[in-house]
Write a protein that holds these residues in place. Structure first.
Motif, PDB file in Angstrom:
ATOM      1  N   GLY A 208      22.266 -15.470 -99.960  1.00 59.03           N
ATOM      2  CA  GLY A 208      20.848 -15.660-100.322  1.00 59.03           C
ATOM      3  C   GLY A 208      20.212 -14.375-100.820  1.00 59.03           C
ATOM      4  N   LEU A 209      21.026 -13.414-101.285  1.00 54.44           N
ATOM      5  CA  LEU A 209      20.487 -12.101-101.651  1.00 54.44           C
ATOM      6  C   LEU A 209      20.608 -11.768-103.135  1.00 54.44           C
ATOM      7  CD1 LEU A 209      21.906 -10.107 -98.587  1.00 54.44           C
ATOM      8  CD2 LEU A 209      19.517 -10.694 -99.014  1.00 54.44           C
ATOM      9  N   ALA A 210      20.948 -12.773-103.941  1.00 54.16           N
ATOM     10  CA  ALA A 210      21.226 -12.466-105.353  1.00 54.16           C
ATOM     11  C   ALA A 210      20.031 -11.820-106.055  1.00 54.16           C
ATOM     12  CB  ALA A 210      21.660 -13.729-106.086  1.00 54.16           C
ATOM     13  N   ALA A 211      18.834 -12.395-105.886  1.00 51.87           N
ATOM     14  CA  ALA A 211      17.665 -11.831-106.573  1.00 51.87           C
ATOM     15  C   ALA A 211      17.351 -10.443-106.007  1.00 51.87           C
ATOM     16  CB  ALA A 211      16.459 -12.753-106.429  1.00 51.87           C
ATOM     17  N   ALA A 212      17.413 -10.323-104.676  1.00 45.31           N
ATOM     18  CA  ALA A 212      17.096  -9.027-104.045  1.00 45.31           C
ATOM     19  C   ALA A 212      18.094  -7.960-104.498  1.00 45.31           C
ATOM     20  CB  ALA A 212      17.122  -9.170-102.524  1.00 45.31           C
ATOM     21  N   ASN A 213      19.372  -8.311-104.566  1.00 45.54           N
ATOM     22  CA  ASN A 213      20.378  -7.338-105.004  1.00 45.54           C
ATOM     23  C   ASN A 213      20.158  -6.932-106.462  1.00 45.54           C
ATOM     24  OD1 ASN A 213      21.666  -7.261-102.531  1.00 45.54           O
ATOM     25  ND2 ASN A 213      23.203  -8.780-103.078  1.00 45.54           N
ATOM     26  N   SER A 214      19.830  -7.921-107.309  1.00 46.83           N
ATOM     27  CA  SER A 214      19.617  -7.607-108.731  1.00 46.83           C
ATOM     28  C   SER A 214      18.429  -6.654-108.881  1.00 46.83           C
ATOM     29  CB  SER A 214      19.333  -8.890-109.530  1.00 46.83           C
ATOM     30  OG  SER A 214      20.376  -9.808-109.348  1.00 46.83           O
ATOM     31  N   LEU A 215      17.375  -6.920-108.106  1.00 43.99           N
ATOM     32  CA  LEU A 215      16.181  -6.073-108.218  1.00 43.99           C
ATOM     33  C   LEU A 215      16.439  -4.672-107.656  1.00 43.99           C
ATOM     34  CD1 LEU A 215      13.533  -8.808-107.310  1.00 43.99           C
ATOM     35  CD2 LEU A 215      13.969  -7.816-109.578  1.00 43.99           C
ATOM     36  N   ALA A 216      17.270  -4.598-106.613  1.00 43.19           N
ATOM     37  CA  ALA A 216      17.636  -3.277-106.078  1.00 43.19           C
ATOM     38  C   ALA A 216      18.411  -2.503-107.136  1.00 43.19           C
ATOM     39  CB  ALA A 216      18.477  -3.437-104.812  1.00 43.19           C
ATOM     40  N   ALA A 217      19.248  -3.215-107.900  1.00 40.75           N
ATOM     41  CA  ALA A 217      20.003  -2.558-108.977  1.00 40.75           C
ATOM     42  C   ALA A 217      19.036  -2.010-110.029  1.00 40.75           C
ATOM     43  CB  ALA A 217      20.980  -3.551-109.607  1.00 40.75           C
ATOM     44  N   VAL A 218      18.016  -2.810-110.356  1.00 45.83           N
ATOM     45  CA  VAL A 218      17.043  -2.366-111.366  1.00 45.83           C
ATOM     46  C   VAL A 218      16.305  -1.119-110.877  1.00 45.83           C
ATOM     47  CG1 VAL A 218      14.895  -3.013-112.558  1.00 45.83           C
ATOM     48  CG2 VAL A 218      16.776  -4.662-112.382  1.00 45.83           C
ATOM     49  N   ARG A 219      15.950  -1.114-109.609  1.00 45.45           N
ATOM     50  CA  ARG A 219      15.249   0.059-109.042  1.00 45.45           C
ATOM     51  C   ARG A 219      16.133   1.307-109.116  1.00 45.45           C
ATOM     52  NH1 ARG A 219      10.392   1.219-107.307  1.00 45.45           N
ATOM     53  NH2 ARG A 219      11.064   1.884-105.240  1.00 45.45           N
ATOM     54  N   ASN A 220      17.460   1.081-109.262  1.00 47.88           N
ATOM     55  CA  ASN A 220      18.384   2.221-109.292  1.00 47.88           C
ATOM     56  C   ASN A 220      19.043   2.409-110.657  1.00 47.88           C
ATOM     57  OD1 ASN A 220      18.698   3.507-106.449  1.00 47.88           O
ATOM     58  ND2 ASN A 220      18.457   1.293-106.130  1.00 47.88           N
ATOM     59  N   GLY A 221      18.410   1.873-111.688  1.00 48.90           N
ATOM     60  CA  GLY A 221      18.871   2.209-113.043  1.00 48.90           C
ATOM     61  C   GLY A 221      19.457   1.077-113.866  1.00 48.90           C
ATOM     62  N   ALA A 222      19.706  -0.098-113.265  1.00 48.98           N
ATOM     63  CA  ALA A 222      20.218  -1.210-114.092  1.00 48.98           C
ATOM     64  C   ALA A 222      19.157  -1.578-115.110  1.00 48.98           C
ATOM     65  CB  ALA A 222      20.552  -2.411-113.215  1.00 48.98           C
ATOM     66  N   ARG A 223      19.596  -1.930-116.314  1.00 41.59           N
ATOM     67  CA  ARG A 223      18.643  -2.331-117.359  1.00 41.59           C
ATOM     68  C   ARG A 223      19.017  -3.684-117.966  1.00 41.59           C
ATOM     69  NH1 ARG A 223      15.993   0.240-114.807  1.00 41.59           N
ATOM     70  NH2 ARG A 223      14.824   2.137-115.262  1.00 41.59           N
ATOM     71  N   GLN A 224      19.876  -4.398-117.280  1.00 41.36           N
ATOM     72  CA  GLN A 224      20.162  -5.794-117.647  1.00 41.36           C
ATOM     73  C   GLN A 224      20.396  -6.568-116.355  1.00 41.36           C
ATOM     74  OE1 GLN A 224      22.890  -7.252-120.925  1.00 41.36           O
ATOM     75  NE2 GLN A 224      24.187  -7.900-119.197  1.00 41.36           N
ATOM     76  N   ILE A 225      19.839  -7.783-116.302  1.00 41.22           N
ATOM     77  CA  ILE A 225      20.149  -8.682-115.183  1.00 41.22           C
ATOM     78  C   ILE A 225      20.807  -9.922-115.756  1.00 41.22           C
ATOM     79  CG2 ILE A 225      19.191 -10.212-113.404  1.00 41.22           C
ATOM     80  CD1 ILE A 225      17.081  -8.230-112.773  1.00 41.22           C
ATOM     81  N   GLU A 226      21.905 -10.339-115.122  1.00 36.85           N
ATOM     82  CA  GLU A 226      22.552 -11.590-115.516  1.00 36.85           C
ATOM     83  C   GLU A 226      22.102 -12.668-114.531  1.00 36.85           C
ATOM     84  OE1 GLU A 226      26.262  -9.636-117.849  1.00 36.85           O
ATOM     85  OE2 GLU A 226      26.712 -11.215-116.411  1.00 36.85           O
ATOM     86  N   CYS A 227      21.674 -13.796-115.081  1.00 34.01           N
ATOM     87  CA  CYS A 227      21.054 -14.797-114.220  1.00 34.01           C
ATOM     88  C   CYS A 227      21.161 -16.185-114.841  1.00 34.01           C
ATOM     89  CB  CYS A 227      19.584 -14.434-114.008  1.00 34.01           C
ATOM     90  SG  CYS A 227      18.733 -13.955-115.525  1.00 34.01           S
ATOM     91  N   THR A 228      20.796 -17.193-114.061  1.00 36.81           N
ATOM     92  CA  THR A 228      20.840 -18.570-114.559  1.00 36.81           C
ATOM     93  C   THR A 228      19.526 -19.267-114.210  1.00 36.81           C
ATOM     94  OG1 THR A 228      21.769 -19.402-112.497  1.00 36.81           O
ATOM     95  CG2 THR A 228      23.353 -18.791-114.199  1.00 36.81           C
ATOM     96  N   ILE A 229      19.217 -20.307-114.994  1.00 40.55           N
ATOM     97  CA  ILE A 229      18.028 -21.103-114.698  1.00 40.55           C
ATOM     98  C   ILE A 229      18.271 -21.857-113.384  1.00 40.55           C
ATOM     99  CG2 ILE A 229      16.561 -23.007-115.516  1.00 40.55           C
ATOM    100  CD1 ILE A 229      16.365 -20.531-117.321  1.00 40.55           C
ATOM    101  N   ASN A 230      17.289 -21.839-112.517  1.00 41.07           N
ATOM    102  CA  ASN A 230      17.347 -22.492-111.186  1.00 41.07           C
ATOM    103  C   ASN A 230      18.417 -21.882-110.290  1.00 41.07           C
ATOM    104  OD1 ASN A 230      15.404 -24.274-112.153  1.00 41.07           O
ATOM    105  ND2 ASN A 230      16.886 -25.873-112.638  1.00 41.07           N
ATOM    106  N   GLY A 231      18.999 -20.738-110.701  1.00 39.50           N
ATOM    107  CA  GLY A 231      20.065 -20.137-109.893  1.00 39.50           C
ATOM    108  C   GLY A 231      21.338 -20.961-109.909  1.00 39.50           C
ATOM    109  N   LEU A 232      21.489 -21.816-110.935  1.00 37.96           N
ATOM    110  CA  LEU A 232      22.684 -22.671-111.026  1.00 37.96           C
ATOM    111  C   LEU A 232      23.943 -21.805-111.021  1.00 37.96           C
ATOM    112  CD1 LEU A 232      23.512 -25.700-111.631  1.00 37.96           C
ATOM    113  CD2 LEU A 232      23.652 -25.026-114.030  1.00 37.96           C
ATOM    114  N   GLY A 233      24.966 -22.257-110.358  1.00 38.17           N
ATOM    115  CA  GLY A 233      26.230 -21.509-110.360  1.00 38.17           C
ATOM    116  C   GLY A 233      27.131 -21.953-109.232  1.00 38.17           C
TER     117      GLY A 233
END
Ligand code: KIV
Ligand code: ZN
Length: 514
Positions: A208-233
């Motif tokens: 249940g941490l996908a969004a939180a992990n992606s945002l933590a990556a952005v706070r540390n320099g990531a400049r692209q997020i890979e994601c899906t509509i509705n979190g499908l996967g």
């Protein structure tokens, strides 16, 4: 001036890997058009080497989409890269995303390759991909469980070989935010040529941490997020696009990035993906769930009425919610119907398709006086469902009866094998009896795994949308149907799933061993 955060949508690739979520070429094109309206930067349209159908889908998306970059996934093997290169050829802007696993467990148990061989293959794959496009993304699969020293080595080598985006996947959803963020910081600091590529986060939601992990990556320099509509996967899904985009937009005070997403298109995208895949959106899902903006309790309502920011951090209309407005009725003409559908992002390839949809609209308007956007969306999706290519079975008619103290009965007539066939069955309810009658005709031998019904709008005259998940020999398919009568909607969904089961074309899974 804020940095641009690239939004890479992988609904059509990683989302589609969800059991039963596979989509036809036409469905993928419709979703891609909505993603373009949403202004996503990159659409990962599929894995072209998976099958002829997947190749065709990526090619079709690359041919019609003009504003977003179209990406094709490829394992680090010759055939995959050639197929991906060919599939993205028509795109205005095309990308190849190649990957190989780098965690000790994947290298040893899945690939049976040494770390040196993995580095060599990764470099080879990136160079090969560069023959087709100068926009090449590389992913060290299972980076979340890889050794940082080894990650630094592979990534430095692939950037030298020409990779322009480095994607860090938490393939199994094992990471937690502070750790995933720290990994980005470390990689960006330690890899000498890290400034030559954009770093990207690709998270799975097992904890249940996908969004939180992606945002933590952005706070540390990531400049692209890979994601899906509705979190499908697969499994618990991928990072939900709507969650990370709205987090960045709502908390501009803490993010030094911004996206170009047209957030007003989020809800339409969510509904379209849910309609097409048959994966319902839970009511309490952030941003796109039916309850996400409903302030039910008296205290909250009072607060919102006095001053909306008391309890609201986002505006519902900013993500596409509007109060249900009656948009059409039985007197609406064909032009008004066509125009409204175009406004909703739905176009028809032929006049005949439009005419068929209009007839269905008139039938619906006779039964239901007020037609909302949601009804139109559902009606068009249902119209498309009826046109599954190589359809083997079609509902001709059905009759059901139920009476206190009697067993519910269903008589169903299908078009199959070039002629009509009927069967009568009883069941514990009318839906059960209907399914039994259909199965007695088709003899699919499949097992029903899931059956859901939901209202498209409020009221008992609402269109009901049903989803049926069938399993046979390990293969899972989802069928959808909609109708104001939920038993008919259920029969349609069941038949739609049976038609999908008939298509037994083999599809390779990108993460299976080569
Ligand atoms: O989760 C994953 O590792 C992937 C790769 C193919 C990038 O989807
Ligand atoms: Zn993934």
């Amino acid at each position: 001036m804020k940095d641009h955060l690239v939004i890479f949508d992988t609904t059509l690739r990683d989302g589609e890997q969800s059991p039963g979520a596979s989509m036809t070429k036409e469905e993928k094109v419709r979703i891609a058009k909505q993603l373009e309206k949403l202004q996503v930067d990159v659409i990962e349209a599929g894995f072209p080497a998976a099958s002829e159908g997947d190749f065709e889908s990526v090619h079709a998306v690359a041919s019609v989409i003009k504003d977003s970059t179209i990406c094709g996934l490829a394992r680090a093997v010759e055939n995959d890269i050639v197929k991906a290169g060919e599939a993205i050829k028509p795109a205005n802007s095309g990308r190849i995303h190649t990957f190989i696993a780098t965690s000790p467990i994947h290298m040893e148990k899945k690939l049976r390759m040494s770390p040196d061989e993995v580095v060599e293959r990764a470099v080879w794959a990136v160079k090969k991909a560069r023959n087709y496009t100068d926009n090449v993304e590389f992913s060290p699969e299972d980076a979340g469980r890889s050794e940082p020293d080894f990650l630094c080595r592979v990534i430095e080598a692939v950037i030298d070989a020409g990779a322009t985006t480095i994607n860090i996947p938490d393939t199994v959803g094992y990471n937690v935010p502070h750790q995933f963020g720290r990994l980005f910081k470390e990689l960006l600091e330690r890899i000498p040529n890290s400034d030559k590529a954009i770093f990207s986060a690709h998270c799975h939601n097992d904890l249940g941490l996908a969004a939180a992990n992606s945002l933590a990556a952005v706070r540390n320099g990531a400049r692209q997020i890979e994601c899906t509509i509705n979190g499908l996967g697969e499994r618990a899904g991928n990072t939900a696009l709507e969650e990370v985009v709205m987090a960045v937009k709502t908390r501009q005070d803490i993010f030094d990035v911004d996206t170009q997403i047209n957030t007003k298109e989020i809800l339409a995208a969510s509904r379209l993906v849910s309609n097409i895949t048959g994966f319902p959106v839970q009511p309490n899902k952030a941003i796109v769930g039916a309850n996400a903006f409903s302030h039910e309790s008296g205290i909250h309502q009072d607060g919102v009425l006095k001053h909306r920011e008391t309890y609201e951090i986002m505006r519902a209309e900013d993500v596409g919610w509007s109060t249900n407005k009656m948009v059409m009725g039985k007197h609406s003409g064909r032009n008004a119907f066509k125009t409204r559908l175009e406004e909703l992002g739905m176009e028809f390839e032929t006049e005949q398709e439009l005419n068929e949809a209009f007839i269905r609209f008139k039938e619906l308007a006779d039964r239901k006086h007020e037609i909302y956007d949601e009804d139109l969306q559902s009606l068009v999706t249902d119209n498309n469902i009826q046109r599954v290519e190589n359809e083997s079975f079609r509902l001709v008619s059905m009759k059901v009866s139920t009476e206190t103290g009697e067993s519910p009965k269903a008589e169903v007539t299908l078009w199959m094998n070039g002629e009509e066939a009927s069967a009568l069955s009883t069941g514990s309810g009318v839906v059960d009896a209907t399914f039994k009658a259909i199965e007695s005709l088709v003899e699919s031998g499949s097992a029903l795994q899931l059956y859901t019904v939901s209202n498209v709008t409020n009221g008992t005259d609402s269109l009901g949308e049903t989803s049926v998940r069938l399993e046979k020999g390990g293969r899972i398919v989802n069928g959808q149907g909609s109708d104001t009568d939920i038993v008919t909607a259920s029969a349609k969904a069941y038949i739609n799933a049976l038609n999908k089961l008939q298509d037994d074309s083999d599809k390779a899974h990108p993460q299976a061993p080569v």
